[in-house]
Design an enzyme around this catalytic site. Structure first.
Site, PDB file in Angstrom:
ATOM      1  N   GLU A 149       8.505  43.123  21.599  1.00 17.22           N
ATOM      2  CA  GLU A 149       8.021  44.044  22.428  1.00 17.22           C
ATOM      3  C   GLU A 149       8.960  44.829  23.061  1.00 17.22           C
ATOM      4  OE1 GLU A 149       5.285  42.199  25.055  1.00 17.22           O
ATOM      5  OE2 GLU A 149       3.778  41.608  23.507  1.00 17.22           O
ATOM      6  N   GLU A 195       0.843  39.963  17.479  1.00 18.83           N
ATOM      7  CA  GLU A 195       0.415  39.332  18.727  1.00 18.83           C
ATOM      8  C   GLU A 195      -0.895  39.954  18.890  1.00 18.83           C
ATOM      9  OE1 GLU A 195       2.609  39.100  22.158  1.00 18.83           O
ATOM     10  OE2 GLU A 195       4.373  38.092  21.070  1.00 18.83           O
TER      11      GLU A 195
END
Length: 507
Positions: A195, A315
């Protein structure tokens, strides 16, 4: 709550550009033998060593990135039973988050129950536990993607480096893992950093912020250690003023693709979430959920549809409590393409998470770490994919992944002040065998910050040089079994005898 709630991100309004789709040929979905050896890419597909298409359809099992330095839930269950259950539910891959802390020598896992379970993990370092998990997953036909989730256990970082974990450490550790599992095709790839988000950019050219350039540097370094691995590259948060989920914005790939030295190793990875994580403008659009395929096309789906590269949704998750989240997940699963209709010519995915203790999503397991959330699991049924044949067993590495590394004698010490009355203090030091061989004897060393002197010591002998004290094991407590511990005590004066660091050495 081990997964911090993502901030509600400011999403700029933008016209959704229709992106050309690619007509797919129906894949053979019945081939259970696919997945052998290392994998490579061809257009938007991932192929095994024999050229058969495969689909990653798995779960995230987190914990190695936290202060526990090991996957969570081993306080409740044996790791093998976890993996067996994943396989029985039809998941074929585990995304394994970790932090660079586990690469530090002697890092030990915390919160593993060895009472009738996980007995073969007793005394192993965090990396050695990872070896065991990789070995058992491979024997069970599951693949592993290692995910560099955090620089250290303290938390996620926007960039791939921090003041305490520079880029050089990041790359060194990625190469170390690539080398550790070289020859063991259970580990099929590495997700370079989890991320990236503002101020990270994509294609801006600033080497301190340009994630695309950093991914090329790291990806090529990994491939120099093991050219067979897949390199997973996540997106960023913002591109040309358009914001999205952390790691979920791959719009920049169209103009600035990642270029690796070894062809056919690149997989792009996005993250996508529902309202239980954060609100986004598209959830309140009057056309929701029909608007979502266009959103996904814009941010990451176009890469697959234009046959640029495989796309892995590394995810996605939700508590499923709000009805909007239920609609979101149903639409997303449809977008990912059912295995029955498309086989492995589909998006790849790993659901967040297997763990129930993800605060803003929950998991496939319920809080008892045993019971399946059949509603969540049911949503994923159409995109699950065939498993893989069990691997040939542990490959090259430190004694072979799964082997404790040939055995070593190491220890750790914990120093605790039990009482302090100003003029003096008492302390206890606990010595733990953290190696894979029994201790024969040990020494513990610490340095006080003041003028403290040892006035008495029991269950150990000592020497003191200035503020530095070295304590040696006594005849009756030098021998410590693997995973066992012993202790000694001391009195000192004046008070204030706490220490900030203590070392233990097997002798």
């Amino acid at each position: 709550m081990f997964r911090t709630l993502r901030r509600a991100l400011c999403v700029a309004a933008a016209l959704l550009l229709p992106l050309a789709g690619v007509q797919s040929a129906r894949a053979d979905v019945a081939d259970e033998a696919a997945g052998a050896g290392y994998w490579h890419t061809s257009g938007r597909q991932i192929l095994d060593a024999a050229g058969k298409p495969v689909r990653i359809a798995g779960v995230n099992w987190f914990g190695f990135e936290t202060a526990n330095h090991v996957v969570h839930g081993l306080w409740a269950r044996d790791y093998k039973s976890m993996i067996d259950q994943m396989k029985s539910l039809g998941y074929n891959t585990i995304r394994m988050p970790y932090s660079d802390d586990i690469l530090k020598p002697g890092t030990m896992p915390d919160s593993i129950n060895h009472d009738g379970k996980n007995t073969d993990l007793r005394g192993l370092t965090s990396l050695q536990v990872l070896d065991r998990i990789v070995a058992y997953a491979g024997q069970s036909g599951l693949k592993i993607v290692l995910d560099r989730h955090r620089p250290d256990a303290a938390g996620q970082s926007a960039l791939w480096y921090t003041a305490s974990v520079p880029e050089s450490t990041w790359i060194t550790n990625l190469k170390a893992l690539a080398t550790r599992y070289k020859g063991n095709s259970t580990v099929i790839g590495i997700d370079l950093h989890n991320e990236p988000h503002d101020p990270a950019c994509w294609g801006c050219g600033d080497t301190s912020r340009d994630w695309r350039l950093a991914a090329q540097r790291a990806g090529n370094a990994v491939l120099s250690a093991n050219p067979e691995l897949l390199i997973m590259v996540e997106g960023v948060q913002s591109y040309n003023g358009t914001n999205g989920w952390w790691g979920g914005n791959l719009m920049g790939v169209a103009q600035h693709p990642v270029q690796l030295d070894v062809p056919n190793r690149l997989v792009y990875s996005a993250h996508d979430y529902a309202t239980s994580v954060a609100q986004q403008s598209w959830f309140s659009d009057p056309s929701f959920p029909a608007n979502m395929p266009g959103i996904w096309d814009k941010y990451w789906g176009y890469i697959f549809k234009q046959n640029i590269a495989p796309v892995w949704l590394g995810e996605f998750g939700t508590t499923l409590q709000p009805s909007v989240d239920q609609k979101w997940l149903a639409e997303l699963v449809k977008y990912l393409r059912s295995t029955s209709a498309y086989g492995a010519d589909s998006f790849h995915w790993t659901f967040w998470s297997w763990n129930p203790n993800s605060g803003d999503t929950g998991g496939i397991l319920k809080d008892d770490w045993q019971t399946i959330d059949t509603v969540k699991d049911g949503y994923l049924a159409s995109v699950k994919a065939p498993g893989f044949d069990p691997g040939p067993g542990p490959g090259p590495g430190p004694g072979g992944p799964g082997d404790p590394g040939g055995g070593d004698a190491t220890c750790s010490a914990a120093y605790t002040v039990g009482s302090d009355w100003g003029g003096g203090f008492n302390a206890e030091v606990k010595v733990t065998n953290t190696g894979t061989l029994p201790l024969k004897s040990w020494k513990v060393t610490w340095t006080w910050s003041g003028s403290q002197k040892v006035t008495s010591m029991w269950n150990a002998s000592h020497t003191q040089n200035g503020a530095t004290v070295t304590a040696l094991s006594a005849a009756h407590n030098g021998s410590v079994p693997v995973g066992g511990s012993t202790s000694f005590g001391l009195g000192g004066a004046p008070g204030g005898g706490g220490v900030t660091g203590v070392s233990c050495t097997a002798t």
